[in-house]
Scaffold this active site. Structure first.
Site, short mmCIF file in Angstrom:
data_model
loop_
_atom_site.label_atom_id
_atom_site.label_comp_id
_atom_site.label_asym_id
_atom_site.label_seq_id
_atom_site.Cartn_x
_atom_site.Cartn_y
_atom_site.Cartn_z
N THR A 1 4.09 6.98 -2.25
CA THR A 1 4.14 6.19 -3.49
C THR A 1 4.07 7.09 -4.72
OG1 THR A 1 2.82 4.65 -4.81
CG2 THR A 1 1.64 5.88 -3.16
N ASP A 2 4.61 6.59 -5.83
CA ASP A 2 4.51 7.34 -7.09
C ASP A 2 3.07 7.39 -7.59
OD1 ASP A 2 4.26 4.67 -7.86
OD2 ASP A 2 5.79 4.74 -9.43
N GLU A 3 2.20 6.53 -7.02
CA GLU A 3 0.81 6.51 -7.49
C GLU A 3 0.07 7.82 -7.21
OE1 GLU A 3 -1.60 3.07 -7.09
OE2 GLU A 3 0.09 1.70 -7.25
N TYR B 1 -6.93 3.89 -3.05
CA TYR B 1 -5.62 3.72 -2.40
C TYR B 1 -4.75 4.96 -2.63
CZ TYR B 1 -0.67 2.52 -2.11
OH TYR B 1 0.67 2.56 -1.85
N LYS C 1 -3.28 7.87 0.00
CA LYS C 1 -1.85 8.15 0.19
C LYS C 1 -1.57 9.64 -0.09
CE LYS C 1 1.11 5.63 1.02
NZ LYS C 1 1.65 5.18 2.34
P1 NAD Z 1 2.21 -4.27 3.03
O1 NAD Z 1 0.75 -4.30 2.74
O2 NAD Z 1 3.07 -5.43 2.66
O3 NAD Z 1 2.44 -4.01 4.59
C1 NAD Z 1 1.69 -3.10 5.32
C2 NAD Z 1 1.95 -3.37 6.81
O4 NAD Z 1 1.22 -2.37 7.55
C3 NAD Z 1 1.45 -4.73 7.29
O5 NAD Z 1 2.42 -5.34 8.11
C4 NAD Z 1 0.19 -4.40 8.09
O6 NAD Z 1 -0.07 -5.32 9.14
C5 NAD Z 1 0.53 -3.02 8.61
N1 NAD Z 1 -0.66 -2.22 8.93
C6 NAD Z 1 -1.76 -2.04 8.15
N2 NAD Z 1 -2.66 -1.27 8.81
C7 NAD Z 1 -2.09 -0.94 9.99
C8 NAD Z 1 -2.51 -0.15 11.09
N3 NAD Z 1 -3.71 0.45 11.10
N4 NAD Z 1 -1.68 -0.01 12.15
C9 NAD Z 1 -0.46 -0.62 12.16
N5 NAD Z 1 -0.02 -1.40 11.16
C10 NAD Z 1 -0.82 -1.55 10.09
O7 NAD Z 1 2.72 -2.93 2.35
P2 NAD Z 1 4.10 -2.62 1.61
O8 NAD Z 1 4.00 -3.05 0.21
O9 NAD Z 1 5.22 -3.08 2.45
O10 NAD Z 1 4.07 -1.02 1.62
C11 NAD Z 1 4.58 -0.30 2.74
C12 NAD Z 1 4.41 1.19 2.48
O11 NAD Z 1 5.11 1.55 1.30
C13 NAD Z 1 2.96 1.61 2.25
O12 NAD Z 1 2.77 2.83 2.90
C14 NAD Z 1 2.84 1.76 0.75
O13 NAD Z 1 1.90 2.73 0.43
C15 NAD Z 1 4.25 2.21 0.39
N6 NAD Z 1 4.73 1.85 -0.97
C16 NAD Z 1 4.66 0.56 -1.40
C17 NAD Z 1 5.20 0.24 -2.64
C18 NAD Z 1 5.18 -1.18 -3.17
O14 NAD Z 1 5.56 -1.41 -4.30
N7 NAD Z 1 4.76 -2.18 -2.39
C19 NAD Z 1 5.80 1.23 -3.43
C20 NAD Z 1 5.84 2.54 -2.94
C21 NAD Z 1 5.32 2.83 -1.70
O1 DAU Z 2 3.81 2.19 -7.67
C1 DAU Z 2 3.84 1.88 -6.32
C2 DAU Z 2 2.68 0.99 -5.96
O2 DAU Z 2 2.95 -0.30 -6.50
C3 DAU Z 2 2.45 0.92 -4.45
O3 DAU Z 2 2.07 2.18 -3.99
C4 DAU Z 2 1.37 -0.11 -4.11
O4 DAU Z 2 1.24 -0.25 -2.71
C5 DAU Z 2 1.77 -1.43 -4.72
O5 DAU Z 2 0.77 -2.41 -4.47
C6 DAU Z 2 1.99 -1.29 -6.22
O6 DAU Z 2 0.76 -1.01 -6.91
P1 DAU Z 2 0.39 -1.71 -8.30
O7 DAU Z 2 -1.08 -1.66 -8.47
O8 DAU Z 2 1.23 -1.19 -9.40
O9 DAU Z 2 0.90 -3.21 -7.97
P2 DAU Z 2 0.25 -4.65 -8.26
O10 DAU Z 2 1.30 -5.66 -7.94
O11 DAU Z 2 -1.09 -4.81 -7.64
O12 DAU Z 2 0.06 -4.63 -9.83
C7 DAU Z 2 1.16 -4.39 -10.72
C8 DAU Z 2 0.61 -4.37 -12.13
O13 DAU Z 2 0.18 -5.71 -12.47
C9 DAU Z 2 -0.61 -3.50 -12.31
O14 DAU Z 2 -0.58 -2.92 -13.61
C10 DAU Z 2 -1.79 -4.47 -12.21
C11 DAU Z 2 -1.22 -5.74 -12.79
N1 DAU Z 2 -1.73 -7.00 -12.21
C12 DAU Z 2 -1.77 -7.15 -10.87
C13 DAU Z 2 -2.21 -8.31 -10.29
C14 DAU Z 2 -2.28 -8.47 -8.79
C15 DAU Z 2 -2.09 -8.04 -13.06
O15 DAU Z 2 -2.04 -7.92 -14.29
N2 DAU Z 2 -2.53 -9.21 -12.49
C16 DAU Z 2 -2.62 -9.38 -11.14
O16 DAU Z 2 -3.06 -10.48 -10.69
#
Ligand code: NAD
Ligand code: DAU
Length: 339
Positions: A125-127, A153, A157
């Site tokens: 992730t970019d985080e 988190y 990562k």
């Molecule tokens: P998500 O939370 O929707 O899904 C995570 C999945 O992993 C779930 O199906 C869960 O059951 C499974 N899981 C959790 N713990 C596990 C374990 N111990 N063993 C096997 N499976 C397990 O997450 P997402 O948003 O789809 O993110 C997927 C990946 O992409 C993550 O690694 C996250 O860090 C990365 N990522 C997410 C975003 C985003 O915007 N959501 C952006 C950049 C990177």
């Molecule tokens: O940048 C990549 C990341 O993006 C991934 O690595 C993470 O897994 C993914 O969850 C996401 O992280 P963020 O914290 O940016 O996503 P989230 O949807 O939780 O929040 C997006 C923005 O909105 C953040 O600035 C917090 C804000 N927020 C979030 C929630 C849930 C609110 O203002 N209200 C809310 O209820």
């Protein structure tokens, strides 16, 4: 590549990747390993489960014995690791499971791959780069930006990423890492901003916006992320990191107002609530490297993607309603009770 293990494929991005792969490579077999935590939903994989090239295995990536058994049973050409605890707010309340899954789970997979010389891709992730100030729109995250994490988190990562690069240098493991910005699209769990806002607005509930809603995220339609990972798997250079993002920066308030406008709902639903501790201000990816090396570019603009996403949530109401009322956890039982 004939047989690919996708971990975390019952979650948001992993499931979209499975559908992308089954469509793009009809000769490819996909095995999904997922622990079905609160974030995993087998209903999401309903269509994939009907495909003869797909197999679902319920299991935990931190369970070394189970992972080893699966690698003995199957002959994988590559592993793409999506499995993670992914929600920042949850990591602030309970960090431990983040360290276990995101770091130790990655290590278990790395060990299984390096022993067998299997290609491994880490979805990061970019985080891991921390955040950028709002008053410096000229700054972007490149692959050279130092790791500087804010939440448990992102720290977990980043630790996993460091392990991946250490396995490359020490053992010559065949690895790549991608660091993507915020994704949105179908099957996004409704605890994250965009799906939460859509679901709450449709139910006429309040929309919680942290702080003043000025934080900026760089939104990417999930299919564009899947396309990038597919390209890295095919042509990425081993040991390299690739940033993925489409220059779609929006403040949280802009995003919320856009969704309300599409749905024809009132901005009166917006509630400014207590800010997230350590809340990152701005994320912004420079995708030059993946564009120049692999020819990747995002196909979906934010304007198109957010309309498609909102429409998906309107058409798939039972999917997110089952999550909101807890029914989705019964799905595994229902799917497997007669097997
Ligand atoms: P998500 O939370 O929707 O899904 C995570 C999945 O992993 C779930 O199906 C869960 O059951 C499974 N899981 C959790 N713990 C596990 C374990 N111990 N063993 C096997 N499976 C397990 O997450 P997402 O948003 O789809 O993110 C997927 C990946 O992409 C993550 O690694 C996250 O860090 C990365 N990522 C997410 C975003 C985003 O915007 N959501 C952006 C950049 C990177
Ligand atoms: O940048 C990549 C990341 O993006 C991934 O690595 C993470 O897994 C993914 O969850 C996401 O992280 P963020 O914290 O940016 O996503 P989230 O949807 O939780 O929040 C997006 C923005 O909105 C953040 O600035 C917090 C804000 N927020 C979030 C929630 C849930 C609110 O203002 N209200 C809310 O209820």
């Amino acid at each position: 590549m004939k047989n690919i293990l996708v971990t975390g494929g019952a979650g948001f991005i992993g499931s979209n990747f499975i559908y992308y792969e089954l469509e793009k490579h009809p000769d490819r077999r996909i095995v999904c390993l997922d622990a079905l935590t609160y974030a995993g939903n087998l209903e999401t994989l309903e269509k994939a489960l009907k495909n003869k090239n797909f197999r679902f295995v319920k299991g935990d990536i931190t369970d070394r014995k189970a992972v080893e058994a699966l690698f003995e049973e199957e002959s994988f050409d590559a592993v793409v690791n999506f499995a993670a605890e992914s929600h920042v707010d949850r990591s602030i309340d309970e960090p431990e499971v983040f360290l276990k899954t995101n770091i130790l789970g990655t290590q278990v997979l790395l060990d299984a791959c390096r022993k067998r010389n299997i290609r491994f891709h880490q979805v990061s992730t970019d985080e891991v780069y921390g955040d950028l100030p709002l008053d410096r729109p000229d700054l972007f995250f490149t692959e050279e930006t130092p790791i500087h994490t804010s939440s448990p988190y992102s720290a977990s990562k980043a630790a996993a990423d460091l392990l991946v690069t250490a396995y490359f240098r020490t053992y010559g493991a065949k690895v790549t890492i991608s660091r993507c910005s915020n994704n949105y699209g179908p099957y996004h769990f409704p605890e994250k901003l965009i799906p939460l806002i859509i679901a709450n607005a449709l139910e006429g509930k309040e929309l919680p916006v942290y702080g003043e809603g000025k934080n900026v995220r760089d939104w990417l339609y999930v299919r564009d992320h899947c396309k990038a990972i597919d390209l890295i798997l095919e042509n990425g250079r081993l040991g390299e990191v690739y940033n993925i993002g489409g220059h779609n920066e929006k403040t949280n308030l802009e995003v919320v107002k856009t969704v309300l406008k599409i749905l024809g709902k009132s901005e009166d639903l917006i509630r400014f609530v207590k800010d997230r501790p350590g809340h990152d201000m701005r994320y912004a990816i420079d995708p030059t490297k993946i564009r120049n090396e692999l020819g990747w570019y995002p196909e979906t603009t934010f304007e198109e993607g957010i309309k498609k996403t909102t429409q998906w949530y309107l058409e798939n109401r039972s999917w997110w309603e089952n999550i909101m009322n807890g029914d989705y956890v019964k799905y595994y039982e229902k799917m497997y009770k007669n097997r």
